[in-house]
Design a protein around this motif. Structure first.
Motif, PDB file in Angstrom:
ATOM      1  N   GLY A 141      17.298  -2.347  16.896  1.00  0.00           N
ATOM      2  CA  GLY A 141      15.955  -1.913  17.269  1.00  0.00           C
ATOM      3  C   GLY A 141      15.353  -0.988  16.228  1.00  0.00           C
ATOM      4  N   ILE A 142      16.168  -0.079  15.711  1.00  0.00           N
ATOM      5  CA  ILE A 142      15.708   0.824  14.647  1.00  0.00           C
ATOM      6  C   ILE A 142      15.332   0.026  13.407  1.00  0.00           C
ATOM      7  CG2 ILE A 142      16.490   2.597  13.012  1.00  0.00           C
ATOM      8  CD1 ILE A 142      18.134   3.770  15.390  1.00  0.00           C
ATOM      9  N   GLU A 143      16.175  -0.926  13.043  1.00  0.00           N
ATOM     10  CA  GLU A 143      15.883  -1.757  11.870  1.00  0.00           C
ATOM     11  C   GLU A 143      14.594  -2.545  12.071  1.00  0.00           C
ATOM     12  OE1 GLU A 143      17.657  -5.390   9.127  1.00  0.00           O
ATOM     13  OE2 GLU A 143      18.683  -4.880  10.993  1.00  0.00           O
ATOM     14  N   SER A 144      14.436  -3.137  13.248  1.00  0.00           N
ATOM     15  CA  SER A 144      13.250  -3.940  13.541  1.00  0.00           C
ATOM     16  C   SER A 144      11.972  -3.089  13.477  1.00  0.00           C
ATOM     17  CB  SER A 144      13.393  -4.585  14.915  1.00  0.00           C
ATOM     18  OG  SER A 144      12.249  -5.320  15.244  1.00  0.00           O
ATOM     19  N   ALA A 145      12.021  -1.904  14.067  1.00  0.00           N
ATOM     20  CA  ALA A 145      10.853  -1.013  14.057  1.00  0.00           C
ATOM     21  C   ALA A 145      10.520  -0.579  12.630  1.00  0.00           C
ATOM     22  CB  ALA A 145      11.104   0.209  14.929  1.00  0.00           C
ATOM     23  N   ALA A 146      11.537  -0.280  11.838  1.00  0.00           N
ATOM     24  CA  ALA A 146      11.306   0.125  10.449  1.00  0.00           C
ATOM     25  C   ALA A 146      10.682  -1.016   9.658  1.00  0.00           C
ATOM     26  CB  ALA A 146      12.616   0.580   9.804  1.00  0.00           C
ATOM     27  N   ARG A 147      11.173  -2.221   9.847  1.00  0.00           N
ATOM     28  CA  ARG A 147      10.632  -3.369   9.100  1.00  0.00           C
ATOM     29  C   ARG A 147       9.199  -3.690   9.539  1.00  0.00           C
ATOM     30  NH1 ARG A 147      14.272  -4.349   5.448  1.00  0.00           N
ATOM     31  NH2 ARG A 147      16.478  -4.331   6.009  1.00  0.00           N
ATOM     32  N   ALA A 148       8.897  -3.501  10.824  1.00  0.00           N
ATOM     33  CA  ALA A 148       7.519  -3.713  11.296  1.00  0.00           C
ATOM     34  C   ALA A 148       6.578  -2.695  10.667  1.00  0.00           C
ATOM     35  CB  ALA A 148       7.469  -3.617  12.819  1.00  0.00           C
ATOM     36  N   GLU A 149       7.022  -1.454  10.557  1.00  0.00           N
ATOM     37  CA  GLU A 149       6.171  -0.435   9.924  1.00  0.00           C
ATOM     38  C   GLU A 149       6.014  -0.717   8.433  1.00  0.00           C
ATOM     39  OE1 GLU A 149       5.742   4.412   9.524  1.00  0.00           O
ATOM     40  OE2 GLU A 149       7.130   3.605  11.009  1.00  0.00           O
ATOM     41  N   ILE A 150       7.076  -1.198   7.785  1.00  0.00           N
ATOM     42  CA  ILE A 150       6.987  -1.578   6.373  1.00  0.00           C
ATOM     43  C   ILE A 150       5.928  -2.663   6.189  1.00  0.00           C
ATOM     44  CG2 ILE A 150       8.217  -2.773   4.505  1.00  0.00           C
ATOM     45  CD1 ILE A 150      10.772  -1.244   5.520  1.00  0.00           C
ATOM     46  N   GLU A 151       5.898  -3.621   7.094  1.00  0.00           N
ATOM     47  CA  GLU A 151       4.895  -4.690   7.027  1.00  0.00           C
ATOM     48  C   GLU A 151       3.481  -4.106   7.120  1.00  0.00           C
ATOM     49  OE1 GLU A 151       3.585  -8.538   9.654  1.00  0.00           O
ATOM     50  OE2 GLU A 151       5.718  -8.107   9.485  1.00  0.00           O
ATOM     51  N   GLN A 152       3.282  -3.155   8.026  1.00  0.00           N
ATOM     52  CA  GLN A 152       1.968  -2.511   8.161  1.00  0.00           C
ATOM     53  C   GLN A 152       1.608  -1.739   6.892  1.00  0.00           C
ATOM     54  OE1 GLN A 152      -0.286  -2.880  10.686  1.00  0.00           O
ATOM     55  NE2 GLN A 152       1.161  -4.481  11.247  1.00  0.00           N
ATOM     56  N   ILE A 153       2.586  -1.080   6.301  1.00  0.00           N
ATOM     57  CA  ILE A 153       2.347  -0.344   5.064  1.00  0.00           C
ATOM     58  C   ILE A 153       1.972  -1.300   3.940  1.00  0.00           C
ATOM     59  CG2 ILE A 153       3.510   1.002   3.250  1.00  0.00           C
ATOM     60  CD1 ILE A 153       4.990   2.459   5.571  1.00  0.00           C
ATOM     61  N   ASP A 154       2.676  -2.423   3.840  1.00  0.00           N
ATOM     62  CA  ASP A 154       2.357  -3.407   2.805  1.00  0.00           C
ATOM     63  C   ASP A 154       0.927  -3.922   2.960  1.00  0.00           C
ATOM     64  OD1 ASP A 154       4.864  -3.114   1.672  1.00  0.00           O
ATOM     65  OD2 ASP A 154       5.689  -4.941   2.576  1.00  0.00           O
ATOM     66  N   LEU A 155       0.509  -4.161   4.208  1.00  0.00           N
ATOM     67  CA  LEU A 155      -0.868  -4.606   4.451  1.00  0.00           C
ATOM     68  C   LEU A 155      -1.859  -3.522   4.039  1.00  0.00           C
ATOM     69  CD1 LEU A 155      -0.333  -6.364   7.898  1.00  0.00           C
ATOM     70  CD2 LEU A 155      -0.844  -7.480   5.709  1.00  0.00           C
ATOM     71  N   ALA A 156      -1.542  -2.262   4.341  1.00  0.00           N
ATOM     72  CA  ALA A 156      -2.422  -1.148   3.970  1.00  0.00           C
ATOM     73  C   ALA A 156      -2.510  -1.018   2.448  1.00  0.00           C
ATOM     74  CB  ALA A 156      -1.929   0.152   4.583  1.00  0.00           C
ATOM     75  N   LEU A 157      -1.400  -1.199   1.758  1.00  0.00           N
ATOM     76  CA  LEU A 157      -1.425  -1.142   0.293  1.00  0.00           C
ATOM     77  C   LEU A 157      -2.299  -2.259  -0.276  1.00  0.00           C
ATOM     78  CD1 LEU A 157       2.326  -0.258  -0.372  1.00  0.00           C
ATOM     79  CD2 LEU A 157       0.335   1.183  -0.925  1.00  0.00           C
ATOM     80  N   GLY A 158      -2.263  -3.428   0.349  1.00  0.00           N
ATOM     81  CA  GLY A 158      -3.136  -4.524  -0.070  1.00  0.00           C
ATOM     82  C   GLY A 158      -4.600  -4.186   0.154  1.00  0.00           C
ATOM     83  N   ARG A 159      -4.916  -3.588   1.306  1.00  0.00           N
ATOM     84  CA  ARG A 159      -6.309  -3.183   1.571  1.00  0.00           C
ATOM     85  C   ARG A 159      -6.753  -2.125   0.574  1.00  0.00           C
ATOM     86  NH1 ARG A 159      -4.224  -3.384   6.716  1.00  0.00           N
ATOM     87  NH2 ARG A 159      -4.149  -1.118   6.935  1.00  0.00           N
ATOM     88  N   LEU A 160      -5.864  -1.213   0.254  1.00  0.00           N
ATOM     89  CA  LEU A 160      -6.181  -0.167  -0.721  1.00  0.00           C
ATOM     90  C   LEU A 160      -6.487  -0.783  -2.076  1.00  0.00           C
ATOM     91  CD1 LEU A 160      -6.252   2.965  -0.910  1.00  0.00           C
ATOM     92  CD2 LEU A 160      -3.880   2.849  -1.670  1.00  0.00           C
ATOM     93  N   GLN A 161      -5.688  -1.738  -2.492  1.00  0.00           N
ATOM     94  CA  GLN A 161      -5.881  -2.410  -3.783  1.00  0.00           C
ATOM     95  C   GLN A 161      -7.200  -3.185  -3.819  1.00  0.00           C
ATOM     96  OE1 GLN A 161      -2.606  -4.914  -4.886  1.00  0.00           O
ATOM     97  NE2 GLN A 161      -3.472  -5.407  -6.876  1.00  0.00           N
ATOM     98  N   ARG A 162      -7.585  -3.776  -2.682  1.00  0.00           N
ATOM     99  CA  ARG A 162      -8.829  -4.559  -2.624  1.00  0.00           C
ATOM    100  C   ARG A 162     -10.062  -3.695  -2.364  1.00  0.00           C
ATOM    101  NH1 ARG A 162      -5.326  -7.399   0.615  1.00  0.00           N
ATOM    102  NH2 ARG A 162      -6.408  -6.739   2.509  1.00  0.00           N
ATOM    103  N   GLY A 163      -9.876  -2.401  -2.176  1.00  0.00           N
ATOM    104  CA  GLY A 163     -10.998  -1.513  -1.882  1.00  0.00           C
ATOM    105  C   GLY A 163     -11.458  -1.598  -0.440  1.00  0.00           C
TER     106      GLY A 163
END
Length: 124
Positions: free
Chosen positions: A70-92
């Motif tokens: 469960g800890i691993e799954s929650a961490a990986r889900a948050e990583i996915e959200q962070i990756d999406l945010a980094l993409g939005r940041l890059q695209r402005g």
């Protein structure tokens, strides 16, 4: 902190967000989560220790393994959200609500740097 106010123009929000080092904050959080997820995965796989021979201890270890997964799954889900945010940041597009197109607001972004919806849209 990004700023004490929660209202700003889109341009000034982006300037404050950029100046605050959001990318660095997100990347540091991502690294922490990767470490946590990998450690939980390894612990659940008993890579650091042998499985107990005692039946009751094995049952306890299985329960712990479920928690670790469960800890691993929650961490990986948050990583996915962070990756999406980094993409939005890059695209402005960082700081813009994906649902309504309005600014997310600095207070929300400060609390959840990878937020993709404004407070109004989260409740709906």
């Amino acid at each position: 902190p990004l700023a004490p106010t929660n209202s700003c123009s889109r341009e000034s929000c982006r300037a404050m967000i950029g100046a605050a080092g959001v990318r660095e904050t997100l990347q540091m959080r991502r690294e922490e989560l990767l470490t946590r997820a990998d450690r939980a995965r390894d612990d659940a796989a008993h890579r650091r220790q042998a499985v107990s021979q005692d039946f009751s201890e094995q049952a306890s270890e299985r329960q712990n393994d479920d928690v670790l997964r469960g800890i691993e799954s929650a961490a990986r889900a948050e990583i996915e959200q962070i990756d999406l945010a980094l993409g939005r940041l890059q695209r402005g597009e960082y700081g813009i609500c994906l649902k309504c197109g309005q600014d997310i607001g600095l207070a929300r972004l400060e609390a959840i740097p990878y937020a993709d919806r404004c407070q109004s849209c989260v409740g709906h």
